[in-house]
Motif scaffolding. Sequence first.
Motif, PDB file in Angstrom:
ATOM      1  N   ALA A   7      43.990  45.506  47.052  1.00 13.86           N
ATOM      2  CA  ALA A   7      43.076  45.117  45.983  1.00 13.86           C
ATOM      3  C   ALA A   7      42.552  46.325  45.220  1.00 13.86           C
ATOM      4  N   ARG A   8      42.581  47.511  45.821  1.00 16.08           N
ATOM      5  CA  ARG A   8      42.091  48.699  45.114  1.00 16.08           C
ATOM      6  C   ARG A   8      42.954  48.998  43.893  1.00 16.08           C
ATOM      7  N   TRP A   9      44.230  48.589  43.936  1.00 18.17           N
ATOM      8  CA  TRP A   9      45.120  48.779  42.802  1.00 18.17           C
ATOM      9  C   TRP A   9      44.604  48.042  41.573  1.00 18.17           C
ATOM     10  N   PHE A  10      43.860  46.940  41.837  1.00 18.03           N
ATOM     11  CA  PHE A  10      43.391  46.080  40.755  1.00 18.03           C
ATOM     12  C   PHE A  10      41.894  46.257  40.529  1.00 18.03           C
ATOM     13  N   ALA A  11      41.346  47.297  41.088  1.00 22.49           N
ATOM     14  CA  ALA A  11      39.889  47.416  41.113  1.00 22.49           C
ATOM     15  C   ALA A  11      39.299  47.941  39.819  1.00 22.49           C
ATOM     16  N   ALA A  12      40.102  48.210  38.803  1.00 22.14           N
ATOM     17  CA  ALA A  12      39.562  48.727  37.552  1.00 22.14           C
ATOM     18  C   ALA A  12      40.109  47.934  36.377  1.00 22.14           C
ATOM     19  N   PRO A  13      39.660  46.693  36.183  1.00 21.91           N
ATOM     20  CA  PRO A  13      40.148  45.891  35.074  1.00 21.91           C
ATOM     21  C   PRO A  13      39.734  46.507  33.744  1.00 21.91           C
ATOM     22  N   PRO A  14      40.462  46.221  32.679  1.00 25.64           N
ATOM     23  CA  PRO A  14      40.120  46.792  31.396  1.00 25.64           C
ATOM     24  C   PRO A  14      38.727  46.376  30.957  1.00 25.64           C
ATOM     25  N   ALA A  15      38.039  47.275  30.304  1.00 25.46           N
ATOM     26  CA  ALA A  15      36.680  46.985  29.859  1.00 25.46           C
ATOM     27  C   ALA A  15      36.707  45.886  28.803  1.00 25.46           C
ATOM     28  N   ALA A  16      35.728  45.002  28.866  1.00 22.40           N
ATOM     29  CA  ALA A  16      35.655  43.912  27.905  1.00 22.40           C
ATOM     30  C   ALA A  16      35.142  44.424  26.577  1.00 22.40           C
ATOM     31  N   GLY A  17      35.632  43.868  25.494  1.00 23.76           N
ATOM     32  CA  GLY A  17      35.119  44.214  24.190  1.00 23.76           C
ATOM     33  C   GLY A  17      33.719  43.665  24.005  1.00 23.76           C
ATOM     34  N   ALA A  18      33.069  44.093  22.943  1.00 23.08           N
ATOM     35  CA  ALA A  18      31.676  43.718  22.729  1.00 23.08           C
ATOM     36  C   ALA A  18      31.512  42.206  22.603  1.00 23.08           C
ATOM     37  N   ASN A  19      32.522  41.542  22.030  1.00 25.79           N
ATOM     38  CA  ASN A  19      32.421  40.107  21.789  1.00 25.79           C
ATOM     39  C   ASN A  19      33.239  39.271  22.770  1.00 25.79           C
ATOM     40  N   ALA A  20      33.769  39.913  23.809  1.00 25.00           N
ATOM     41  CA  ALA A  20      34.605  39.186  24.764  1.00 25.00           C
ATOM     42  C   ALA A  20      33.764  38.186  25.548  1.00 25.00           C
ATOM     43  N   ARG A  21      34.308  36.996  25.718  1.00 23.14           N
ATOM     44  CA  ARG A  21      33.629  35.999  26.531  1.00 23.14           C
ATOM     45  C   ARG A  21      33.996  36.218  27.989  1.00 23.14           C
ATOM     46  N   PRO A  22      33.012  36.198  28.889  1.00 18.59           N
ATOM     47  CA  PRO A  22      33.341  36.375  30.303  1.00 18.59           C
ATOM     48  C   PRO A  22      34.156  35.207  30.831  1.00 18.59           C
ATOM     49  N   GLY A  23      34.976  35.470  31.832  1.00 16.43           N
ATOM     50  CA  GLY A  23      35.720  34.406  32.475  1.00 16.43           C
ATOM     51  C   GLY A  23      34.827  33.604  33.399  1.00 16.43           C
ATOM     52  N   ARG A  24      35.403  32.650  34.088  1.00 22.63           N
ATOM     53  CA  ARG A  24      34.667  31.849  35.055  1.00 22.63           C
ATOM     54  C   ARG A  24      35.401  31.899  36.390  1.00 22.63           C
ATOM     55  N   VAL A  25      34.707  31.544  37.444  1.00 25.65           N
ATOM     56  CA  VAL A  25      35.247  31.594  38.799  1.00 25.65           C
ATOM     57  C   VAL A  25      35.261  30.193  39.384  1.00 25.65           C
ATOM     58  N   THR A  26      36.346  29.846  40.046  1.00 23.87           N
ATOM     59  CA  THR A  26      36.412  28.609  40.804  1.00 23.87           C
ATOM     60  C   THR A  26      36.536  28.968  42.276  1.00 23.87           C
ATOM     61  N   LEU A  27      35.508  28.655  43.041  1.00 20.82           N
ATOM     62  CA  LEU A  27      35.494  28.918  44.485  1.00 20.82           C
ATOM     63  C   LEU A  27      36.157  27.737  45.178  1.00 20.82           C
ATOM     64  N   VAL A  28      37.324  27.981  45.787  1.00 17.19           N
ATOM     65  CA  VAL A  28      38.139  26.895  46.336  1.00 17.19           C
ATOM     66  C   VAL A  28      38.270  27.027  47.852  1.00 17.19           C
TER      67      VAL A  28
END
Length: 272
Positions: A7-28
């Motif tokens: 998971a450390r390989w994926f630990a630095a996602p690209p920074a969101a732009g100023a107007n980017a809408r955040p994603g949502r999480v589904t806990l399954v």
Amino acid sequence: MSFIEDARWFAAPPAAGANARPGRVTLVGAGPGDPELLTLRAVKALRGARLVLYDHLVGKEVLRYVADDADLIYVGKEAAHHTLPQESIIDLMLRLTRSGRSLVRLKGGDGFIFGRGGEEAQALADAGIAFDVVPGITAAQGAGACAGIPLTHRDHAATLVFATGHLQGDGEVALDWQALARPRQTVVIYMGIGNLPVICAELVRHGLPQDTPAALVEQASLPGQRCIEGTLQSLPQLALQHRVRPPALIVVGGVVALRPQLLKGLQAMNTR
């Protein structure tokens, strides 16, 4: 699909732009292991996911429901070996969603029953991240049904208690032993195999008879499932003799004694 084991390989996602809408999480909740015990809602969430963070107890058969173009990130935790600490998993979820990616957080059993889903939901709520919760069949339900142990029964158990057998920071199993040792109830202890002798001894010390029926259910609902029956006195030695390993649950109470009778019907059903 793309498996990301570190998971450390994926630990630095690209920074969101100023107007980017955040994603949502589904806990399954993925259920106890058998993919046929997934809920329809869980299957729908997996098929629609493009990013899945999954735990150690989620089997490959369950992951087959994830779309081929999805990314799967392993963030599993085993005894004495954590791919990422819990705090880092939460941090990863927050940064991924803030970068605009929606994800499924996939946990074995039910995420809100000893799955730390409550902690993750708290963090998401505090961060203003939208989330859904898809409940799963918890390991205790899967173990009872598949092993032929009804967790409640009018003649044997009017109360059902779930507890965790993890060591606390002081090196002790800090449980309310007096409450767990009450008569006419079923006690199911998660994550307690390493502390089985202490658990059995404390239950006897606080009032349960040594001959109280008890069982270990290993790999509940999976092809390698085993159920070792005994009593509070004999169970620790039986666990050593049969080399029981996690994932396994401890079930204590009079309902365990019903297993031989119920097993006749279960075996007949499985041979059809």
